[in-house]
Design an enzyme around this catalytic site. Sequence first.
Site, PDB file in Angstrom:
ATOM      1  N   HIS A 135      -1.242 -22.393   6.884  1.00 15.96           N
ATOM      2  CA  HIS A 135      -1.438 -23.724   6.901  1.00 15.96           C
ATOM      3  C   HIS A 135      -0.294 -24.513   6.038  1.00 15.96           C
ATOM      4  O   HIS A 135      -0.345 -25.667   6.443  1.00 15.96           O
ATOM      5  CB  HIS A 135      -2.734 -24.015   6.191  1.00 15.96           C
ATOM      6  CG  HIS A 135      -3.307 -25.329   6.149  1.00 15.96           C
ATOM      7  ND1 HIS A 135      -3.547 -26.087   7.378  1.00 15.96           N
ATOM      8  CD2 HIS A 135      -3.802 -25.972   5.079  1.00 15.96           C
ATOM      9  CE1 HIS A 135      -4.024 -26.976   6.992  1.00 15.96           C
ATOM     10  NE2 HIS A 135      -4.256 -27.293   5.852  1.00 15.96           N
TER      11      HIS A 135
ATOM     12  N   SER B 231      -3.014 -31.685   7.080  1.00 16.48           N
ATOM     13  CA  SER B 231      -4.257 -31.123   6.677  1.00 16.48           C
ATOM     14  C   SER B 231      -5.289 -32.162   6.367  1.00 16.48           C
ATOM     15  O   SER B 231      -5.517 -33.221   7.369  1.00 16.48           O
ATOM     16  CB  SER B 231      -4.191 -30.389   5.437  1.00 16.48           C
ATOM     17  OG  SER B 231      -5.490 -29.500   5.021  1.00 16.48           O
TER      18      SER B 231
ATOM     19  N   ASP C 271      -0.927 -21.053  11.391  1.00 13.84           N
ATOM     20  CA  ASP C 271      -1.946 -21.529  10.659  1.00 13.84           C
ATOM     21  C   ASP C 271      -3.529 -21.187  11.294  1.00 13.84           C
ATOM     22  O   ASP C 271      -3.553 -21.519  12.107  1.00 13.84           O
ATOM     23  CB  ASP C 271      -1.882 -23.193  10.902  1.00 13.84           C
ATOM     24  CG  ASP C 271      -2.786 -23.606   9.868  1.00 13.84           C
ATOM     25  OD1 ASP C 271      -3.752 -23.184   9.479  1.00 13.84           O
ATOM     26  OD2 ASP C 271      -2.668 -25.211   9.907  1.00 13.84           O
TER      27      ASP C 271
END
Lengths: 199, 382
Positions: B355, B157, B322
């Site tokens: 995610h 991320s 995601d």
Amino acid sequence: MSLLRSELRMIADWIRPGSHVLDLGCGDGTLLRYLHEKRQVTGYGMEIDQDKIVKAIENNINVIQTDLDAGLSEIESGSFDYVIMSETLQAVRYPDKLIDEMLRIGAEAIITFPNFGHWRCRLELFHGRMPVTPSLPNTWYNTPNIHLCTITDFEQLCEDMSLTVLQRIVVDRDHKPSVSAWLLPNLMGEIALYRLQRQ
Amino acid sequence: MPETIPADSVGLVTPQKLVHDTPLDLDCGRALPAFEMVYETYGQLNAQKDNAILICHALSGDHHAAGYHSMEDRKPGWWDTCIGPGKPIDTNRFFVVAPNNLGGCKGTTGPMSTNPETGKAYGPDFPIVTVSDWVHSQALLADHLGIDQWAAVAGGSLGGMQALQWAIDYPDRLRHSIVIAGAPRLSAQNIGFNEIARQAIMSDPDFHEGRYYDYNTIPRRGLMIARMLGHITYLSDLSMRAKFGRELREGKINFGFDVEFQVESYLRYQGKSFVEKFDANTYLLMTKVLDYFDPAKEYDDDLSAALKDTQAEFFVAAFTGDWRFAPQRSREIVKALVKGRKTVSYSEITAHHGHDAFLMPIQDYMDALRTYMNRVAQGGAQ
């Protein structure tokens, strides 16, 4: 489907040393690794199967997980010297569009495929069965090969798409060029290898 | 709480602290007169000092990436699934360094720290930092540890964004950049979510323009809502359906606005527990770091131009479920690297976890990362 040594060598013979290549359906990266060692090529493999991705990483290959059926629009035109697709053409959804894309992003395309016109296939069809042969080992219901073609079919497509066949090798069941495969390629050839460019 | 430490855990760890007492210039034009940075390390730095891995944390992460601080800890560090002896980032052979980034609230200098100019907490006066600022401060940590070149910089991320920025800012100081569930910049949708989070915090009456420390309070409701919203975007429709469905806490609806569905209960719990351990000003700051990240901006939006001088080899991974940083965003990075003929491998893991998948022990993901880390280890041996 792993490529035989003899086929690797034939493809390598066509490739100028130091070229930048893309291998579509690269599997575990055997071909790219061979080309890197023998021809010092750079480049990438594309593969959809996760297990093969891991094997390709293990093989020190640049591998990019890609669904070839979704197209190659993310690759810029003229990015590669060669775009190779070995024994994958028959398993893609849009073979003609993919060949077109290969010659958009690469100067030349190298394509190999199992010849459906081989006498074994013809014999099995004559007996009323879908062929199961050494180069096409799957049965009809579990085969990934959805777009099989003969050498004659492929060359007709090349003509329709205005592609020039720069080189062709047809090999027999031992994956070696033979007199019979040379004389009667569409009947005696088991695997066909082509090097193509746009006219 | 671990009754015994698992064999594949780095075990009990103690955070360390870098004290940097000269000014650090920041992208915003201001400078921090000095800063402290807490970090943890796992494994041993070898004699050649070429086996170090930098782990970059995401929005709400910190320096506690693996192991336990005490036997009373309920959970191990945030990336314990990947870091430890025998794990993909194997501490038997790598020296792993995990810092808490500037602007954080876990010990590194941030809004809760004392501003030397006023003698009071920075609060909203803490400068808005960038991913590049973080990378520069992490480079100072590398200097401090005697690490000239990381074997790899890795993160998921926002952490992946740092791994990418490292390759751009210090091309010769890392051999591999590992970008997991990342993006080359935020989309309008991403920024929109961040803005709602910020508005939730800033419109809380207890926010006091960010000076809530002076009022001995915290913008509890705002931060809680921000976290609840964020949490939904870290999961997927499928994973929420699998985890909660429409299950009711009491087995029936009560025609009221109290918690009825399990998912409401879960989100409130997540929000409430987050408020106790995270600072609202840091949360605001982190969302801004995300919004501003855009390495291609200086290069006419040409990401491959931004990556032109990178020397690292890249491993990029994304997860099909995601939607916060969808695989398409990772493929933008791959596309730019392929255009520049850079060394890159990309794995698109089939996973429905959303995610947050980058934190999960998903077999295909672990296999791909482990195999790539073998390559990193071999590179270090050459």
